[in-house]
Design a protein around this motif. Structure first.
Motif, short mmCIF file in Angstrom:
data_model
loop_
_atom_site.label_atom_id
_atom_site.label_comp_id
_atom_site.label_asym_id
_atom_site.label_seq_id
_atom_site.Cartn_x
_atom_site.Cartn_y
_atom_site.Cartn_z
N GLU A 780 0.83 -1.20 0.00
CA GLU A 780 0.00 0.00 0.00
C GLU A 780 0.87 1.26 0.00
O GLU A 780 0.53 2.26 -0.64
CB GLU A 780 -0.91 0.00 1.22
N ALA A 781 2.01 1.17 0.70
CA ALA A 781 2.91 2.32 0.74
C ALA A 781 3.50 2.59 -0.64
O ALA A 781 3.62 3.76 -1.06
CB ALA A 781 4.02 2.08 1.76
N GLU A 782 3.88 1.52 -1.36
CA GLU A 782 4.43 1.69 -2.71
C GLU A 782 3.40 2.35 -3.63
O GLU A 782 3.74 3.25 -4.42
CB GLU A 782 4.84 0.34 -3.29
N LYS A 783 2.16 1.94 -3.49
CA LYS A 783 1.10 2.53 -4.32
C LYS A 783 0.90 4.01 -3.97
O LYS A 783 0.74 4.85 -4.86
CB LYS A 783 -0.20 1.75 -4.10
N ALA A 784 0.92 4.31 -2.68
CA ALA A 784 0.75 5.69 -2.24
C ALA A 784 1.91 6.56 -2.73
O ALA A 784 1.70 7.72 -3.15
CB ALA A 784 0.65 5.76 -0.72
N LEU A 785 3.16 6.01 -2.69
CA LEU A 785 4.31 6.78 -3.16
C LEU A 785 4.27 6.99 -4.66
O LEU A 785 4.68 8.05 -5.16
CB LEU A 785 5.60 6.07 -2.76
N GLU A 786 3.77 6.02 -5.38
CA GLU A 786 3.64 6.17 -6.82
C GLU A 786 2.65 7.28 -7.16
O GLU A 786 2.86 8.08 -8.07
CB GLU A 786 3.20 4.86 -7.45
N ARG A 787 1.56 7.33 -6.38
CA ARG A 787 0.58 8.39 -6.57
C ARG A 787 1.19 9.76 -6.25
O ARG A 787 0.98 10.73 -6.97
CB ARG A 787 -0.64 8.13 -5.69
N LEU A 788 1.98 9.81 -5.17
CA LEU A 788 2.65 11.06 -4.82
C LEU A 788 3.60 11.51 -5.93
O LEU A 788 3.68 12.70 -6.23
CB LEU A 788 3.44 10.90 -3.52
N LYS A 789 4.30 10.57 -6.52
CA LYS A 789 5.23 10.90 -7.60
C LYS A 789 4.48 11.52 -8.78
O LYS A 789 4.93 12.51 -9.37
CB LYS A 789 5.97 9.65 -8.04
N THR A 790 3.34 10.94 -9.11
CA THR A 790 2.52 11.47 -10.21
C THR A 790 2.04 12.88 -9.89
O THR A 790 2.11 13.78 -10.74
CB THR A 790 1.32 10.55 -10.46
N LEU A 791 1.56 13.08 -8.68
CA LEU A 791 1.07 14.40 -8.29
C LEU A 791 2.19 15.42 -8.25
O LEU A 791 2.02 16.57 -8.68
CB LEU A 791 0.39 14.32 -6.92
N ALA A 792 3.36 15.02 -7.73
CA ALA A 792 4.48 15.95 -7.57
C ALA A 792 5.01 16.44 -8.90
O ALA A 792 5.61 17.52 -8.97
CB ALA A 792 5.59 15.29 -6.77
N ALA A 793 4.80 15.68 -9.97
CA ALA A 793 5.28 16.10 -11.28
C ALA A 793 4.68 17.44 -11.68
O ALA A 793 5.34 18.26 -12.34
CB ALA A 793 4.95 15.03 -12.33
#
Length: 978
Positions: A780-793
């Motif tokens: 779940e953490a990996e998925k949340a970090l991937e979402r953060l990466k997308t948003l941070a772009a």
């Protein structure tokens, strides 16, 4: 029948509403220029025959009043509520007090049941005692601002804020006394504005006195007893009847000092029960002190028994004054009564104590002394005679007063007058004066025998009142509404009212059905639009953005949509789009308003504020704050309080995410102030949730838990959920309990993506990812970090958090090299205008801890010091304490201050913060909606508590001197700057 909110001075058809005024209408010819000297300036011993004797008794109450006046002279605000039944002497007591206040500027007004649909009528009365030049710059209080048709822009919050500023200005010349008789009958808007003023004044030379009748307390929109009991400078005086000694003193003065025979005083007290008005009436009948007074069997009989002794022409004038029901020129009253010599007719009324008179130049004005006397006159006058008097009065007055007299003069039915009233209602609606329009419609309905037309007008009035949230008036109409024949409009009113009252028994389905029927009916598009907007709001609150958007689009496709209906529908559509994220809302905003907003100030203010809100939620904090502030500034000019409700709470969130926590608290408190003043606690969950988050970060968990509970109790629907969830999660995070943080966030993260939580993702996503990482929920953490990466772009605000959290994820999984690189990347990244300093402090803390783990003690401690100081600069003391624990034993001194403003009240903290950041006293007063005198008072207390003596010292104290700027930590400086 509806509850009677009208005195017996008017026919039953006029009892329907808050109802148009007769007293104080500028439409009465000559009245505006003929008010004369205020009656309380007249000396007590200059009374005319038949008037009450010199003031007797009430020594205790007068003593309390005088103590309050002395405190006001010394610079402290005092608030006094005087309670007592009708005729008990509240006004006489106040008049007696005012004779001792020659050094005060007195602003006086009277509430009236007949004026409750005249917005700001009482405030208007008060400001008319202010010299015109003193009102310059007060756009909502000027001579032409508080008109009988103020439109829909004027809000109690906006007017109250300007009234507070006006009092600040006026008290520089002399102390101020604000006196409102029968405040429970003041219009709702004035009551709310005055309640705002009471809450904002403190160290001001202002005495506020409000008289009310206990039997009418429940009808007041403001709970005056509770309000006064909740402030330390509030006083409640309850008046009782006069003592036997007071009765004796009054009677002896009435008979020019002649002693009363034994038993007469006791008999007077017995038959009048010590009631001042009854005593006055009985004494007026007694031509000799040796006469035994007759008993008083009922509340009206004291006045009724005298009418038969009056000359015929005096009785005629008395009836005319009862119908006119206000101060009027004597010649006008005589004309209504049909008298050639009003002067001869008035003297017996003055002698008998019925009428009071005042003279200004060549003009003389008269009025009845008391409501009970007026009611007694009307109750003994035939209906036919009352109609004749109203008919005679109507041509002599103008504006709403003319309508009142025309309606009262009409017979059982009058289709022609009903048609005129319906036309007048349409004009009132065009100006935004919905309550007045509803009153006209209800009057028109009562003049019709045609059931279909009568019910249509009744239901139309109810629908418009629902639209402007006047639910107390609608509730009085609901029995009649339910008894109407089944129609589309009836179903719409019942469903809309039930939805507004959150009545699940009458579902949104019924309102949607009524909307469809209204769309198909001729001339019902306005009602369909109202229903559609209500439905859109209902679905938005309950987390159904697509449904909200669907109904909003239906409304906007209607052909003859007015500006204000279109405005509300557009706002709903934009908010619905936000369920897909802030960027989606911004796209919808551009589509709804175009590249440039309308010329309408309403639309300009809306466009600026909503653009600012969604920019900030997209991570553009600085530009978002600027837009919101511009919208709020424009809203102040046009008196739009709703902008403050939404704008201030989103400014609070921006400031919270920007690390300006004191400013965040100030904005949240402003939002609460607006909501409480307006009686619309829609955003309490938002405001108290944000306050809970700040308190938690500061380590004040008692206050945080209290605010979180208030937020939870105020939750209206799914649209408010993020604010409540984040309050609870912030408490858990500040305590370091990551598992509890995850549990607290469950109600938000478990929602489907279409429920609106995406709108606040930049707020909750980093905290959620951190909790997942610390709880070792790897997938779940990996998925949340991937979402953060997308948003941070696309969102620079999130880039620090993404780097720090990716490093933390690597560290938890044993990849210390990657972790250290990610932390270093975060702390070395250039500061961004929109970044959250808490995120940078977390990164610095994590980097310092990683360096310590690798035995780089000096460098590790330096970064921990940097993190600690950054937390302290934000006032995030709960997090700073963790850095302190890691620094234990290291040779780094404590920061220059912990909580720089500890030990101060919340108001003092706000003042100190704003002054410390360079604002002048006037600017601070404007920010906090208080007076400059109150600012100065708080500053003196602040200086004493901090042991300083000037603004420069306060500025240094508030801003603090960080270790980095003073060279306190040379080893940290050397490392961080290399």
């Amino acid at each position: 029948m509806r509850p009677n909110h009208w005195r017996v001075t008017v026919p039953s058809r006029l009892r329907r509403s808050g109802v148009v005024s007769s007293r104080g209408e500028r439409g009465v010819h000559g009245l505006a220029l003929d008010l004369g000297s205020p009656s309380w300036r007249q000396a007590d011993d200059s009374r005319q025959p038949g008037e009450p004797g010199r003031f007797v008794g009430r020594d205790h109450e007068l003593g309390r009043f005088r103590e309050c006046a002395e405190r006001v002279r010394s610079g402290l605000t005092e608030v006094v509520v005087v309670e007592g039944e009708a005729g008990i002497g509240k006004t006489s007591l106040i008049n007696r007090l005012l004779q001792d206040l020659d050094d005060f500027l007195v602003l006086r007004a009277t509430g009236d049941r007949s004026e409750t649909d005249l917005p700001f009528g009482v405030v208007d009365q008060l400001t008319r005692y202010v010299p015109g030049d003193q009102l310059e710059g007060f756009t909502l209080l000027g001579r032409d601002a508080l008109t009988p048709y103020p439109g829909n822009h004027m809000s109690p919050f906006s007017v109250g804020a300007q009234l507070t500023r006006l009092l600040d200005q006026l008290q520089s010349g002399s102390p101020i006394a604000i006196v409102v008789d029968d405040v429970n009958w003041a219009d709702d808007s004035s009551q709310r504005a005055l309640a705002f003023v009471i809450r904002r004044l403190w160290a001001d030379r202002v005495l506020l006195v409000f008289a009310l009748r206990p039997e009418e307390v429940s009808s007041a929109v403001v709970d005056w007893r509770r309000l006064v009991a909740g402030i330390s400078n509030g006083h409640r005086l309850v008046l009782d009847t006069l003592s036997p000694e007071d009765v004796t003193e009054w009677a002896e003065r009435e008979f020019a000092g002649r002693s009363l025979p034994p038993g007469t005083a006791e008999a007077l007290h017995h038959v009048t029960r010590g009631h001042p008005l009854y005593l006055q009436t009985v004494l007026a009948e007694m031509t000799n002190p040796r006469l035994v007074p007759a008993p008083v069997p009922g509340p009206l009989s004291a006045a009724l028994r005298q009418f038969g002794h009056l000359p015929v022409h005096s009785r005629a004038l008395l009836e005319a004054l009862a119908v006119l029901d206000t101060w009027v020129p004597l010649r006008l009253a005589g004309h209504v009564a049909g008298l050639d010599d009003a002067e001869a007719a008035v003297q017996p009324l003055i002698d008998a104590g019925f009428v009071q008179r005042r003279t200004e130049g060549p003009t003389s004005s008269v009025s009845l002394r008391h409501d009970l006397q007026r009611d007694a006159v009307v109750s003994t006058t035939s209906p036919q005679r009352l109609r004749e008097l109203h008919a005679a009065a109507a041509p002599l007055v103008s504006g709403p007063a003319r309508w009142r007299h025309r309606v009262a003069a009409a017979g059982a039915t009058s289709p022609g007058l009903a048609a005129e009233l319906e036309e007048a209602a349409a004009k009132a609606l065009e100006t935004g004066d919905v309550e007045r329009a509803a009153t006209y419609l209800l009057w028109a309905a009562d003049l019709l025998s045609d059931r279909e037309r009568r019910e249509r007008l009744l239901l139309t009035a109810a629908a418009h009142l629902i639209w402007v949230d006047k639910f107390s008036r609608v509730e009085q109409l609901m029995d009649e509404v339910r008894s109407c024949e089944p129609t589309t409009l009836r179903d719409l009113v019942i469903a809309a009212f039930a939805t507004s009252q959150r009545d699940s028994a009458v579902s949104d389905v019924r309102l949607a059905q009524a909307m469809e029927s209204a769309e198909a009916a001729p001339d019902m598009e306005w009602a369909a639009a109202m229903a559609g907007i209500r439905l859109g709001t209902y679905f938005i609150i309950n987390g159904q953005g697509e449904e909200g958007a669907r109904f909003s689009r239906r409304v906007l496709r209607m052909n003859s949509l007015g500006l204000h209906l279109a405005r509300r529908a557009k706002i709903n559509l934009i908010y619905s789009a936000g369920f897909h994220g802030a960027r989606a809302a911004l796209r919808q905003l551009d589509e709804s308003y175009g590249p440039t907003p309308s010329e309408s100030e309403d639309f300009k203010a809306d466009h600026l504020m909503w653009r600012g809100i969604y920019r900030s939620l997209a991570g553009e904090l600085r530009s978002g704050a600027e837009d919101i502030q511009s919208g709020l500034d424009l809203g102040k000019v046009i008196g739009q309080s709703m902008l403050d409700e939404f704008g201030q709470i989103h400014l609070s969130l921006i400031r919270y995410l920007s690390g300006a926590w004191d400013d965040a608290v100030i904005s949240a408190r402003k939002s609460i102030l607006v909501q409480s003043t307006e009686g619309r606690p829609w955003l309490y969950a938002h405001s108290y949730g944000l306050l809970a988050s700040v308190h938690a970060g500061r380590g004040d968990f008692v206050s945080a838990e209290r605010c979180a509970r208030t937020a939870d109790d105020s939750l209206l629907g799914v649209s408010c959920l993020a604010w409540v969830v984040m309050a609870k999660a912030a408490i858990c995070q500040a305590k370091g309990d990551h598992r509890a943080t995850l549990d607290a966030m469950g109600p938000l993260t478990d929602l489907p993506e279409t429920a609106g939580q995406l709108l606040f993702e930049l707020w909750w996503a980093p905290m959620h990812a951190e909790a997942l990482i610390e709880c070792d929920r790897k997938a779940e953490a990996e998925k949340a970090l991937e979402r953060l990466k997308t948003l941070a772009a696309d969102t620079p605000y999130l880039r620090l958090a993404q780097s720090w959290l990716c490093g933390r994820f690597a560290e938890r999984n044993g990849d210390h090299r990657t972790a250290r690189n990610m932390y270093e990347r975060a702390v070395r990244s250039p500061a961004h205008i929109d970044e959250n300093p808490i995120h940078r402090a977390f990164a610095e803390q994590a980097y310092g801890a990683a360096l310590l783990a690798e035995d780089h003690a000096e460098d590790g401690y330096a970064w921990l010091v940097a993190a600690r100081d950054r937390f302290v600069s934000v006032t995030a003391f709960a997090f700073a304490q963790r850095c302190e624990e890691r620094l234990a034993g290291a040779q780094y001194p404590e920061p220059s201050t912990a909580d720089k403003l500890a030990g101060m009240t919340e108001r003092e903290r706000h003042v100190a913060h704003l002054v410390g950041n360079g604002l002048t006293n006037k600017e601070v007063a404007g920010e906090l909606f208080i007076s400059t005198h109150t600012v100065d008072y708080h500053l003196r207390n602040i200086y004493a508590k901090l042991g300083i003596s000037n603004r420069h010292s306060l500025r240094d104290h508030v801003r603090g001197v960080s270790a980095r700027r003073t060279g306190m930590y040379p080893r940290a400086d050397a490392f961080l700057n290399r």
